[in-house]
Motif scaffolding. Sequence first.
Motif, PDB file in Angstrom:
ATOM      1  N   ARG A   9     -84.126  -3.225   7.065  1.00 12.99           N
ATOM      2  CA  ARG A   9     -84.531  -4.130   5.881  1.00 12.99           C
ATOM      3  C   ARG A   9     -83.523  -3.914   4.740  1.00 12.99           C
ATOM      4  N   THR A  13     -80.545  -5.563   2.591  1.00  8.51           N
ATOM      5  CA  THR A  13     -80.157  -5.770   1.473  1.00  8.51           C
ATOM      6  C   THR A  13     -78.996  -5.445   0.705  1.00  8.51           C
ATOM      7  N   HIS A  54     -88.659  -1.079  -2.579  1.00  8.03           N
ATOM      8  CA  HIS A  54     -88.714  -2.595  -2.784  1.00  8.03           C
ATOM      9  C   HIS A  54     -88.852  -2.397  -4.277  1.00  8.03           C
ATOM     10  N   PRO A  60     -87.135  -9.893  -3.946  1.00  7.11           N
ATOM     11  CA  PRO A  60     -88.264 -10.339  -4.281  1.00  7.11           C
ATOM     12  C   PRO A  60     -89.181 -10.227  -3.508  1.00  7.11           C
ATOM     13  N   ASP A  61     -90.471 -11.249  -3.469  1.00  2.35           N
ATOM     14  CA  ASP A  61     -91.515 -10.847  -2.946  1.00  2.35           C
ATOM     15  C   ASP A  61     -91.368 -10.857  -1.765  1.00  2.35           C
ATOM     16  N   SER A  62     -90.266 -12.205  -1.463  1.00  2.00           N
ATOM     17  CA  SER A  62     -90.170 -12.721  -0.019  1.00  2.00           C
ATOM     18  C   SER A  62     -89.516 -11.798   0.832  1.00  2.00           C
ATOM     19  N   GLN A  63     -88.983  -9.782   0.657  1.00  2.00           N
ATOM     20  CA  GLN A  63     -88.843  -9.298   0.865  1.00  2.00           C
ATOM     21  C   GLN A  63     -89.550  -8.330   1.143  1.00  2.00           C
ATOM     22  N   ARG A  64     -90.601  -8.002   0.782  1.00  2.00           N
ATOM     23  CA  ARG A  64     -91.603  -6.875   1.403  1.00  2.00           C
ATOM     24  C   ARG A  64     -91.784  -6.823   2.767  1.00  2.00           C
TER      25      ARG A  64
END
Length: 64
Positions: A9, A13, A54, A60-64
Amino acid sequence: MRHTEFWARLDETLGRAYSRTWAELTVVRDLDGRTTQEALDAGVPPKQVWAAVHRQLELPDSQR
């Protein structure tokens, strides 16, 4: 979350070339003044470290 998923992740990122340097040098406020690498080395669960990263990076929330 396993360490391998955490690193995947972070690589996605920040980019593979930069993610390791960032993890070693950037202090994350929600990790008690430690870097990401220091927190992982101290045994903080990768899921908890990712949540702090994060928030720090305001992803963004989509990468939680």
